[in-house]
Scaffold this motif. Structure first.
Motif, short mmCIF file in Angstrom:
data_model
loop_
_atom_site.label_atom_id
_atom_site.label_comp_id
_atom_site.label_asym_id
_atom_site.label_seq_id
_atom_site.Cartn_x
_atom_site.Cartn_y
_atom_site.Cartn_z
N GLN A 56 0.75 -0.86 0.08
CA GLN A 56 -0.18 0.30 0.57
C GLN A 56 0.73 1.21 -0.39
N LEU A 57 0.26 2.12 0.39
CA LEU A 57 0.98 3.42 -0.50
C LEU A 57 1.23 3.83 1.18
N PRO A 58 1.98 4.72 1.47
CA PRO A 58 2.55 4.96 2.61
C PRO A 58 1.03 5.67 3.76
N ASP A 59 0.52 5.01 4.14
CA ASP A 59 -0.13 5.79 5.88
C ASP A 59 0.06 6.79 5.92
N PRO A 60 -0.56 7.60 6.31
CA PRO A 60 -1.12 9.18 6.94
C PRO A 60 0.23 9.25 8.22
N ASP A 61 -0.50 8.14 9.46
CA ASP A 61 0.69 8.11 10.54
C ASP A 61 2.42 6.75 9.89
N SER A 62 2.00 6.64 9.15
CA SER A 62 3.09 6.31 8.94
C SER A 62 5.42 7.27 9.35
N ARG A 63 6.09 6.84 9.43
CA ARG A 63 7.12 7.46 9.43
C ARG A 63 7.15 8.21 8.18
N TRP A 64 7.30 7.61 7.11
CA TRP A 64 8.06 8.05 5.74
C TRP A 64 6.94 9.65 6.24
N VAL A 65 5.48 9.55 5.89
CA VAL A 65 4.91 11.23 6.23
C VAL A 65 5.36 11.86 7.05
N ALA A 66 5.73 11.44 8.14
CA ALA A 66 6.77 12.40 8.94
C ALA A 66 7.34 12.52 8.88
N LEU A 67 8.06 11.62 7.98
CA LEU A 67 9.97 12.71 7.36
C LEU A 67 9.11 13.47 6.20
#
Length: 378
Positions: free
Chosen positions: A190-201
């Motif tokens: 799946q695409l990165p979740d809004p609560d994922s580490r990636w979106v935080a980055l």
């Protein structure tokens, strides 16, 4: 008979005053001329200082933007002509405009300028006003003076490469304590979740760019991501990914960085954590003569949330980057990251190490790195 002597004394005093005035008049005139001349000297020097400073800033700004010494000299000469000194345009010769390296030897020390360095970050303009009479010729002995001034304009261009982890674990939630993401986990494809580490980055990188927008330096930023040579065969469709890639080339348009991060947040990716591959690609970006600027400092910021997984310590690549004049900073995100290894990367690269246990701290770290962008050195 009574004699009257008062008027004769008065006439005598009047004559003495006239004689005194005759003696003092040249002195008064001399003092007046001296006062006017000193003020004129100070005024002319101040005007020359402004003209030379303006020319230096024009040379520095043009060279910073173009890396062209001829264009920078022309800009300085044109600005100088617009700043009359003593009623005459200030004419600069090519030799009056020099390019070199300006640096502060120690905290609080005066900056020094050298033309011998291969890395040029400053322009120096020196000028002397034409000889001018200090006193009026014919009244006193004529004296002349030729004031001179010098000004240095230092600029700090920075080329920055963000080397970011896009391994599968970056899709984990920010509060996950695990270090890996199984291919059986629904998030894997799946695409990165809004609560994922990636979106935080992504949010942290956007904060980084926001700070750069308000600095005095001219920054060009590139984005490199890394994972491993990997085919996500369990996903539909299957996805094949390189160990590292350039997601945004060096660009002075910082929206390119924002757009690269947004694109990565809307595409699928994954794999292992081959940090050394990211550093190798970052070195290529920062030394590419077609994109990297010869008159810009070189900085790499390497981030990971895990451990290098190809049994190749990235530290030697950071050391090699430092030998090329690249400062390497490192950042770990989350408690599972290998802080000791990334501290070694920063030490080898001559940079600083930062650990962010949570998204708020990660944003603070990236804002701090952006605020250091004028020098970006430890």
């Amino acid at each position: 008979m009574r004699s009257f002597r008062g008027p004769r004394k008065e006439r005598s005093r009047r004559g003495a005053v006239l004689a005194l005035m005759a003696i003092l008049f040249p002195v008064v005139v001399f003092v007046c001329f001296l006062s006017f001349s000193v003020e004129y000297v100070l005024l002319l020097r101040a005007v020359l200082r402004v003209a030379v400073g303006s020319a230096a800033r024009a040379a520095g700004a043009t060279y910073s933007a173009t890396n062209d010494e001829n264009a920078a000299r022309t800009a300085a000469q044109e600005i100088a002509l617009l700043n009359p000194v003593g009623g005459e345009p200030l004419v600069l010769a090519n030799d009056d405009i020099e390019f070199g390296h300006s640096d502060q030897p120690s905290q609080g020390a005066r900056y020094t300028f050298s033309t011998s360095s291969s890395f040029k970050n400053a322009a120096r303009v020196s000028a002397t006003a034409e000889s001018r009479a200090l006193f009026a010729t014919g009244l006193f002995t004529s004296k002349t003076f030729s004031p001179n001034q010098s000004a240095i304009a230092t600029y700090n261009n920075v080329d920055i490469c963000l080397v970011l982890d896009r391994s599968s674990s970056m899709k984990l939630y920010t509060w996950d304590t695990g270090g890996g993401l199984s291919s059986s986990d629904p998030r894997f494809c799946q695409l990165p979740d809004p609560d994922s580490r990636w979106v935080a980055l992504e949010n942290a990188v956007n904060s980084f760019v926001d700070v750069l927008d308000n600095t005095v330096a001219t920054e060009h930023v590139a984005v490199v991501t890394y994972s491993s040579n990997y085919t996500m065969s369990s996903c539909t469709p299957a996805i094949t990914l390189p160990a590292s890639r350039i997601d945004s080339h060096l660009s002075g348009d910082l929206n390119d960085t924002r757009n690269a991060m947004a694109t990565l947040s809307s595409t699928n990716w994954g794999g292992m954590t081959e940090i050394n591959e990211g550093v190798i690609r970052g070195r290529q970006v920062l030394t590419d003569p077609a994109m990297a600027r010869a008159n810009a400092r070189k900085v790499m910021i390497v981030l990971t949330d895990g451990h290098y997984t190809n049994s190749i310590d990235p530290t030697p690549e950071a050391v090699a980057a430092a030998a090329q004049g690249i400062i390497v900073h490192s950042v770990t995100f989350g408690d599972d990251a290998n802080q000791a290894a990334m501290q070694s990367v920063a030490t080898g690269g001559g940079g600083t190490f930062h650990h962010a246990p949570d998204p708020n701290t990660l944003e603070d770290v990236f804002r701090k790195l952006a605020a250091m962008s004028v020098l970006l050195t430890n």
